[in-house]
Design a protein around this motif. Structure first.
Motif, PDB file in Angstrom:
ATOM      1  N   ARG A   1       0.447  -3.654   7.306  1.00 24.76           N
ATOM      2  CA  ARG A   1       0.676  -4.095   6.857  1.00 24.76           C
ATOM      3  C   ARG A   1      -0.096  -5.229   6.993  1.00 24.76           C
ATOM      4  O   ARG A   1      -0.941  -6.768   6.552  1.00 24.76           O
ATOM      5  CB  ARG A   1       2.203  -5.080   8.174  1.00 24.76           C
ATOM      6  N   ARG A   2      -1.084  -5.036   8.275  1.00 22.54           N
ATOM      7  CA  ARG A   2      -2.603  -6.001   8.262  1.00 22.54           C
ATOM      8  C   ARG A   2      -3.264  -5.843   7.434  1.00 22.54           C
ATOM      9  O   ARG A   2      -3.890  -7.163   6.652  1.00 22.54           O
ATOM     10  CB  ARG A   2      -3.794  -5.699   9.363  1.00 22.54           C
ATOM     11  N   LYS A   3      -3.578  -4.567   6.996  1.00 21.19           N
ATOM     12  CA  LYS A   3      -4.773  -4.326   5.654  1.00 21.19           C
ATOM     13  C   LYS A   3      -3.871  -5.002   4.315  1.00 21.19           C
ATOM     14  O   LYS A   3      -4.796  -5.956   3.817  1.00 21.19           O
ATOM     15  CB  LYS A   3      -4.486  -3.165   5.086  1.00 21.19           C
ATOM     16  N   ILE A   4      -2.688  -5.221   4.372  1.00 16.79           N
ATOM     17  CA  ILE A   4      -2.136  -5.626   3.177  1.00 16.79           C
ATOM     18  C   ILE A   4      -2.018  -6.632   2.612  1.00 16.79           C
ATOM     19  O   ILE A   4      -2.837  -7.667   1.980  1.00 16.79           O
ATOM     20  CB  ILE A   4      -0.922  -5.290   2.764  1.00 16.79           C
ATOM     21  N   ALA A   5      -1.810  -7.626   4.082  1.00 15.97           N
ATOM     22  CA  ALA A   5      -2.042  -8.760   4.499  1.00 15.97           C
ATOM     23  C   ALA A   5      -3.394  -9.817   3.982  1.00 15.97           C
ATOM     24  O   ALA A   5      -3.618 -10.756   4.245  1.00 15.97           O
ATOM     25  CB  ALA A   5      -1.888  -9.622   5.677  1.00 15.97           C
ATOM     26  N   ASP A   6      -4.218  -9.387   4.159  1.00 18.10           N
ATOM     27  CA  ASP A   6      -5.248  -9.547   4.099  1.00 18.10           C
ATOM     28  C   ASP A   6      -5.896  -9.512   2.775  1.00 18.10           C
ATOM     29  O   ASP A   6      -6.569 -10.175   2.044  1.00 18.10           O
ATOM     30  CB  ASP A   6      -7.128  -8.378   4.492  1.00 18.10           C
ATOM     31  N   ALA A   7      -4.905  -8.673   1.449  1.00 19.85           N
ATOM     32  CA  ALA A   7      -4.811  -8.422   0.854  1.00 19.85           C
ATOM     33  C   ALA A   7      -4.303 -10.182  -0.406  1.00 19.85           C
ATOM     34  O   ALA A   7      -4.687 -10.598  -1.435  1.00 19.85           O
ATOM     35  CB  ALA A   7      -5.017  -7.684  -0.594  1.00 19.85           C
ATOM     36  N   TYR A   8      -3.432  -9.916   0.448  1.00 25.90           N
ATOM     37  CA  TYR A   8      -2.158 -10.875   0.158  1.00 25.90           C
ATOM     38  C   TYR A   8      -1.359 -11.763   1.220  1.00 25.90           C
ATOM     39  O   TYR A   8      -0.615 -11.766   1.571  1.00 25.90           O
ATOM     40  CB  TYR A   8      -0.888 -10.495  -0.496  1.00 25.90           C
ATOM     41  N   PRO A   9      -2.423 -12.816   1.454  1.00 22.15           N
ATOM     42  CA  PRO A   9      -2.280 -12.930   3.201  1.00 22.15           C
ATOM     43  C   PRO A   9      -0.475 -14.186   2.571  1.00 22.15           C
ATOM     44  O   PRO A   9      -0.305 -14.633   3.777  1.00 22.15           O
ATOM     45  CB  PRO A   9      -3.533 -14.711   3.155  1.00 22.15           C
ATOM     46  N   GLU A  10      -0.422 -14.595   1.594  1.00 29.54           N
ATOM     47  CA  GLU A  10       0.801 -15.702   1.698  1.00 29.54           C
ATOM     48  C   GLU A  10       2.178 -14.311   1.223  1.00 29.54           C
ATOM     49  O   GLU A  10       3.109 -15.310   1.315  1.00 29.54           O
ATOM     50  CB  GLU A  10       0.599 -16.417   0.745  1.00 29.54           C
ATOM     51  N   ARG A  11       2.261 -13.425   1.708  1.00 25.62           N
ATOM     52  CA  ARG A  11       2.750 -12.290   0.962  1.00 25.62           C
ATOM     53  C   ARG A  11       2.923 -11.662   2.053  1.00 25.62           C
ATOM     54  O   ARG A  11       2.592 -10.827   2.493  1.00 25.62           O
ATOM     55  CB  ARG A  11       3.519 -12.245  -0.608  1.00 25.62           C
TER      56      ARG A  11
END
Length: 227
Positions: free
Chosen positions: A200-210
């Protein structure tokens, strides 16, 4: 698409309340109070979705969920229940339920869940044309966010792949562990949580608002990019 929601619920007050809110949101509704009435009714009707209570007179909800899944695999089912034990939740979802709501619940929540399931199964044209937030390069074991490699480990990639194959489906930790480690090694549930946290942290780096991977308290995790 038929906009009728079948409510299978033996408590009249709950059924009326849910029906009122659904009708205010533009859905037609039909109510059945006995489990034995469901399959004969479905033989002559094609609802958009079923709200199915777990504890029913006659045929119980879990048995009905299995039969509906066998005979009408494209028909979405949201289960309603006052039984909150984890085994019931997992069993209901493994039998093919698309979502699970525990009583007491807000009727607004039920409407929101109905809309979410139907939107996922029947996206509007403009929504269908929107590219998925993530794509997988299975040959290279890479997850790409708008073409950029997220740098996932093999285990993280496998977890994401499993969940992306069934958007909206809730996977228990045991189910995810089976996909993570094919050699059936014994690991704790915290291991799954740790891998999910890093993913989730790696995905949040690419999509911080989703928030793309959701945790479902007491059950597990699901991939739902359209939330």
């Amino acid at each position: 698409m038929n906009d009728t929601i079948l409510i299978v619920e033996d408590e009249p007050k709950i059924a009326r309340l849910v029906a009122d809110y659904l009708q205010q949101s533009g859905y037609a509704t039909h109510h059945l109070a006995h489990g034995d009435e469901v399959m004969p009714w479905l033989a002559d009707h094609a609802p958009a979705l079923i709200l199915l209570d777990l504890m029913l007179p006659g045929t119980d909800g879990l048995t009905l969920c299995r039969r509906i899944g066998d005979q009408y695999p494209a028909l979405p089912v949201i289960m309603l229940t006052a039984r909150v034990e984890e085994v019931d939740r997992l069993l209901g979802l493994e039998l093919g339920a698309d979502d699970y709501i525990c009583k007491p619940f807000s009727p607004r929540e039920v409407v929101a869940r109905v809309k979410a399931v139907l939107r996922r199964l029947h996206p509007q044209t403009e929504e269908a044309a929107t590219p998925a937030p993530l794509s997988l390069d299975e040959d290279g074991w890479r997850a790409l966010a708008q073409g950029t490699d997220l740098g996932l480990t093999a285990v993280e990639f496998q977890l994401l792949k499993v969940m992306m194959q069934a958007p909206g489906r809730i996977f228990s930790r045991d189910q995810l562990m089976d996909h993570m480690y094919r050699d059936h090694r014994i690991v704790s549930e915290r291991t799954v949580d740790s891998h999910i946290k890093k993913l989730r942290r790696k995905i949040a780096d690419a999509y911080p608002e989703r928030d793309i991977i959701h945790s479902v308290y007491g059950v597990g995790y699901k991939y739902q990019p359209d939330s």
